[in-house]
Design a protein around this motif. Sequence first.
Motif, PDB file in Angstrom:
ATOM      1  N   ALA A 135      11.365  55.600   3.881  1.00 30.88           N
ATOM      2  CA  ALA A 135      12.500  56.332   4.450  1.00 30.88           C
ATOM      3  C   ALA A 135      13.749  55.471   4.487  1.00 30.88           C
ATOM      4  CB  ALA A 135      12.151  56.813   5.857  1.00 30.88           C
ATOM      5  N   ALA A 136      13.595  54.204   4.866  1.00 30.16           N
ATOM      6  CA  ALA A 136      14.754  53.310   4.930  1.00 30.16           C
ATOM      7  C   ALA A 136      15.385  53.137   3.552  1.00 30.16           C
ATOM      8  CB  ALA A 136      14.335  51.958   5.503  1.00 30.16           C
ATOM      9  N   PHE A 137      14.560  52.965   2.529  1.00 31.38           N
ATOM     10  CA  PHE A 137      15.088  52.820   1.172  1.00 31.38           C
ATOM     11  C   PHE A 137      15.772  54.104   0.703  1.00 31.38           C
ATOM     12  CE2 PHE A 137      12.140  49.131   0.454  1.00 31.38           C
ATOM     13  CZ  PHE A 137      13.113  48.234   0.023  1.00 31.38           C
ATOM     14  N   ALA A 138      15.162  55.251   1.000  1.00 33.42           N
ATOM     15  CA  ALA A 138      15.737  56.520   0.550  1.00 33.42           C
ATOM     16  C   ALA A 138      17.093  56.774   1.201  1.00 33.42           C
ATOM     17  CB  ALA A 138      14.776  57.666   0.851  1.00 33.42           C
ATOM     18  N   VAL A 139      17.201  56.497   2.503  1.00 35.77           N
ATOM     19  CA  VAL A 139      18.483  56.694   3.188  1.00 35.77           C
ATOM     20  C   VAL A 139      19.518  55.709   2.661  1.00 35.77           C
ATOM     21  CG1 VAL A 139      19.669  56.596   5.410  1.00 35.77           C
ATOM     22  CG2 VAL A 139      17.418  57.666   5.252  1.00 35.77           C
ATOM     23  N   ASP A 140      19.105  54.466   2.436  1.00 37.64           N
ATOM     24  CA  ASP A 140      20.025  53.479   1.873  1.00 37.64           C
ATOM     25  C   ASP A 140      20.513  53.921   0.504  1.00 37.64           C
ATOM     26  OD1 ASP A 140      21.391  50.941   1.589  1.00 37.64           O
ATOM     27  OD2 ASP A 140      19.766  50.343   0.255  1.00 37.64           O
ATOM     28  N   ASP A 141      19.597  54.439  -0.306  1.00 40.46           N
ATOM     29  CA  ASP A 141      19.962  54.953  -1.625  1.00 40.46           C
ATOM     30  C   ASP A 141      20.973  56.089  -1.497  1.00 40.46           C
ATOM     31  OD1 ASP A 141      19.423  54.195  -4.195  1.00 40.46           O
ATOM     32  OD2 ASP A 141      17.539  55.288  -4.393  1.00 40.46           O
ATOM     33  N   MET A 142      20.786  56.918  -0.487  1.00 41.26           N
ATOM     34  CA  MET A 142      21.609  58.112  -0.312  1.00 41.26           C
ATOM     35  C   MET A 142      23.006  57.778   0.209  1.00 41.26           C
ATOM     36  SD  MET A 142      20.824  61.442   2.096  1.00 41.26           S
ATOM     37  CE  MET A 142      20.770  60.476   3.615  1.00 41.26           C
ATOM     38  N   VAL A 143      23.091  56.936   1.251  1.00 43.88           N
ATOM     39  CA  VAL A 143      24.388  56.699   1.889  1.00 43.88           C
ATOM     40  C   VAL A 143      25.075  55.438   1.381  1.00 43.88           C
ATOM     41  CG1 VAL A 143      23.624  57.917   3.952  1.00 43.88           C
ATOM     42  CG2 VAL A 143      23.444  55.432   3.878  1.00 43.88           C
ATOM     43  N   GLY A 144      24.291  54.426   0.976  1.00 40.17           N
ATOM     44  CA  GLY A 144      24.859  53.182   0.484  1.00 40.17           C
ATOM     45  C   GLY A 144      25.507  52.352   1.583  1.00 40.17           C
ATOM     46  N   GLY A 145      25.755  51.096   1.278  1.00 41.89           N
ATOM     47  CA  GLY A 145      26.502  50.236   2.186  1.00 41.89           C
ATOM     48  C   GLY A 145      25.734  49.700   3.373  1.00 41.89           C
ATOM     49  N   ILE A 146      24.409  49.848   3.404  1.00 44.14           N
ATOM     50  CA  ILE A 146      23.617  49.327   4.519  1.00 44.14           C
ATOM     51  C   ILE A 146      23.286  47.861   4.233  1.00 44.14           C
ATOM     52  CG2 ILE A 146      21.440  49.525   5.790  1.00 44.14           C
ATOM     53  CD1 ILE A 146      21.468  52.522   5.084  1.00 44.14           C
ATOM     54  N   SER A 147      23.653  46.984   5.144  1.00 43.16           N
ATOM     55  CA  SER A 147      23.415  45.556   4.936  1.00 43.16           C
ATOM     56  C   SER A 147      21.932  45.232   5.065  1.00 43.16           C
ATOM     57  CB  SER A 147      24.203  44.729   5.953  1.00 43.16           C
ATOM     58  OG  SER A 147      23.655  44.875   7.253  1.00 43.16           O
ATOM     59  N   GLY A 148      21.536  44.094   4.519  1.00 46.28           N
ATOM     60  CA  GLY A 148      20.152  43.664   4.641  1.00 46.28           C
ATOM     61  C   GLY A 148      19.751  43.458   6.089  1.00 46.28           C
ATOM     62  N   ARG A 232      -3.753  61.384   2.210  1.00 43.75           N
ATOM     63  CA  ARG A 232      -2.814  60.390   1.692  1.00 43.75           C
ATOM     64  C   ARG A 232      -1.396  60.939   1.587  1.00 43.75           C
ATOM     65  NH1 ARG A 232      -5.475  59.369  -4.209  1.00 43.75           N
ATOM     66  NH2 ARG A 232      -6.924  58.334  -2.803  1.00 43.75           N
ATOM     67  N   LEU A 233      -1.240  62.255   1.616  1.00 42.78           N
ATOM     68  CA  LEU A 233       0.094  62.847   1.541  1.00 42.78           C
ATOM     69  C   LEU A 233       0.778  62.930   2.903  1.00 42.78           C
ATOM     70  CD1 LEU A 233      -0.408  65.853  -0.934  1.00 42.78           C
ATOM     71  CD2 LEU A 233      -0.055  63.432  -1.441  1.00 42.78           C
ATOM     72  N   GLY A 234      -0.003  62.824   3.982  1.00 41.99           N
ATOM     73  CA  GLY A 234       0.533  63.027   5.323  1.00 41.99           C
ATOM     74  C   GLY A 234       1.768  62.209   5.659  1.00 41.99           C
ATOM     75  N   PRO A 235       1.760  60.879   5.439  1.00 39.50           N
ATOM     76  CA  PRO A 235       2.957  60.095   5.752  1.00 39.50           C
ATOM     77  C   PRO A 235       4.188  60.559   4.982  1.00 39.50           C
ATOM     78  CG  PRO A 235       1.060  58.659   5.486  1.00 39.50           C
ATOM     79  CD  PRO A 235       0.626  60.023   5.042  1.00 39.50           C
ATOM     80  N   GLY A 236       3.971  61.098   3.779  1.00 41.32           N
ATOM     81  CA  GLY A 236       5.090  61.635   3.013  1.00 41.32           C
ATOM     82  C   GLY A 236       5.653  62.897   3.629  1.00 41.32           C
ATOM     83  N   PHE A 237       4.761  63.784   4.091  1.00 43.91           N
ATOM     84  CA  PHE A 237       5.230  64.991   4.770  1.00 43.91           C
ATOM     85  C   PHE A 237       6.084  64.615   5.982  1.00 43.91           C
ATOM     86  CE2 PHE A 237       1.062  67.185   3.321  1.00 43.91           C
ATOM     87  CZ  PHE A 237       1.628  67.497   2.094  1.00 43.91           C
ATOM     88  N   ALA A 238       5.582  63.658   6.775  1.00 41.34           N
ATOM     89  CA  ALA A 238       6.273  63.264   8.002  1.00 41.34           C
ATOM     90  C   ALA A 238       7.613  62.607   7.712  1.00 41.34           C
ATOM     91  CB  ALA A 238       5.382  62.319   8.805  1.00 41.34           C
ATOM     92  N   SER A 239       7.623  61.664   6.777  1.00 41.42           N
ATOM     93  CA  SER A 239       8.850  60.928   6.481  1.00 41.42           C
ATOM     94  C   SER A 239       9.911  61.828   5.873  1.00 41.42           C
ATOM     95  CB  SER A 239       8.538  59.760   5.535  1.00 41.42           C
ATOM     96  OG  SER A 239       7.639  58.858   6.135  1.00 41.42           O
ATOM     97  N   SER A 240       9.488  62.736   5.017  1.00 42.08           N
ATOM     98  CA  SER A 240      10.431  63.686   4.433  1.00 42.08           C
ATOM     99  C   SER A 240      11.059  64.553   5.515  1.00 42.08           C
ATOM    100  CB  SER A 240       9.705  64.562   3.407  1.00 42.08           C
ATOM    101  OG  SER A 240      10.561  65.560   2.898  1.00 42.08           O
ATOM    102  N   ALA A 241      10.224  65.039   6.435  1.00 43.59           N
ATOM    103  CA  ALA A 241      10.734  65.878   7.523  1.00 43.59           C
ATOM    104  C   ALA A 241      11.674  65.097   8.432  1.00 43.59           C
ATOM    105  CB  ALA A 241       9.567  66.438   8.331  1.00 43.59           C
ATOM    106  N   GLY A 242      11.368  63.814   8.665  1.00 40.29           N
ATOM    107  CA  GLY A 242      12.224  62.997   9.515  1.00 40.29           C
ATOM    108  C   GLY A 242      13.605  62.789   8.922  1.00 40.29           C
ATOM    109  N   VAL A 243      13.650  62.501   7.623  1.00 41.14           N
ATOM    110  CA  VAL A 243      14.940  62.317   6.954  1.00 41.14           C
ATOM    111  C   VAL A 243      15.717  63.629   6.933  1.00 41.14           C
ATOM    112  CG1 VAL A 243      16.045  61.802   4.739  1.00 41.14           C
ATOM    113  CG2 VAL A 243      14.169  60.360   5.564  1.00 41.14           C
ATOM    114  N   LEU A 244      15.039  64.724   6.628  1.00 39.44           N
ATOM    115  CA  LEU A 244      15.710  66.024   6.612  1.00 39.44           C
ATOM    116  C   LEU A 244      16.200  66.399   8.011  1.00 39.44           C
ATOM    117  CD1 LEU A 244      16.534  68.466   4.926  1.00 39.44           C
ATOM    118  CD2 LEU A 244      14.284  69.468   5.394  1.00 39.44           C
ATOM    119  N   ALA A 245      15.431  66.050   9.043  1.00 41.38           N
ATOM    120  CA  ALA A 245      15.844  66.341  10.418  1.00 41.38           C
ATOM    121  C   ALA A 245      17.148  65.627  10.756  1.00 41.38           C
ATOM    122  CB  ALA A 245      14.744  65.921  11.390  1.00 41.38           C
TER     123      ALA A 245
END
Length: 347
Positions: A135-148, A232-245
């Motif tokens: 999720a952190a990587f996906a949001v960083d990819d989406m918004v950009g500019g997040i420092s290390g 094995r898909l469960g964490p993906g369902f949760a993380s996707s919903a969290g980012v969309l939320a």
Amino acid sequence: MLANPAPATSPATGGTAAGAGAPPPPASDAIVAVADYMLGLRYEAISSAVLQVTRTELFGAVSVGLGGRNEDGMRQLRELASELGGKGEAVIWGSPLRVPAHDAVRINAAMVHSLEFDDTFGCGFLHPSAITFPAAFAVDDMVGGISGREFLAASTAAIDVACRLSIASQPGVDGFTAGWHNTTMIGYLSTALLAARLMKLSDEQTINAVGIAYHQAAGNSQSHIDSALTKRLGPGFASSAGVLAARLAAKGVSGPAGVLEGKKGWWQQYHKGNYSRALMFDGLGRDFPAMEMPSIPTFMAIRLPRAMPRFPPRATGKAWGPAMADHFRRPSRACTAGISRTSPMSR
């Protein structure tokens, strides 16, 4: 900061479990204090030892994720994402394909969990890296500019919140016995909080984000019993919903405010009112339960899948309780005794 945060030192239990003579209910839902902490933890306030654990977990998550990219379920997720298309906001690991951020995190988080070699917080039957770094990587990819530094601080806070939720909810009862897949269930909340921070949402928007995620929260343990791929898909369902939320909250959508302690909140609805505010808040920002996690050698992502039988067993129709018992390390005294100022979890 949000008003009326929950106290750092709290009664051992809350809700209906507090019993006669318990203190009056808190002035605000516990999620307020959780959100305050999630938004407020600064890189400079985190010890080098804790940051090193976060870096190790990050490296391990990416390694096992790439190692599992061609496992059953992962190929189907990629194929579906390719067919659906959409705005190329974030990359699918190990692929040139870019898709909407919430679709990318659904696949990447499932990849991290697909081989069952992701990190394990045995105290709470939890795999926190799968519901954090994709999720952190996906949001960083989406918004950009997040420092290390901001990336590491936000990820550390999210892992801490997830670990604390896992031990504060029905203390002493493992998630599988309670009927839940903790990694999936908790991932809805922790990922929404993580995405809200990285997207720089306001206090109010952050509460809305986690409320929206809670409205979707699910993740029962029947997939374990049936050895179904959905495990094995469960964490993906949760993380996707969290980012969309978080994205919906940024657009002005509201969610319930009584996320944890409301009449139908997390601890009442899913945990029968049995929870511990002490395990959730004592030492918050000072003691980090994730320090109890053993590191997972990166080579496991490459070597062990070739040398060992599939885990969990598939298409057997049998529960994999014995395998689960071996998979999780025996909880240490710190898991059951609470979070202490002298605990090895302390920085």
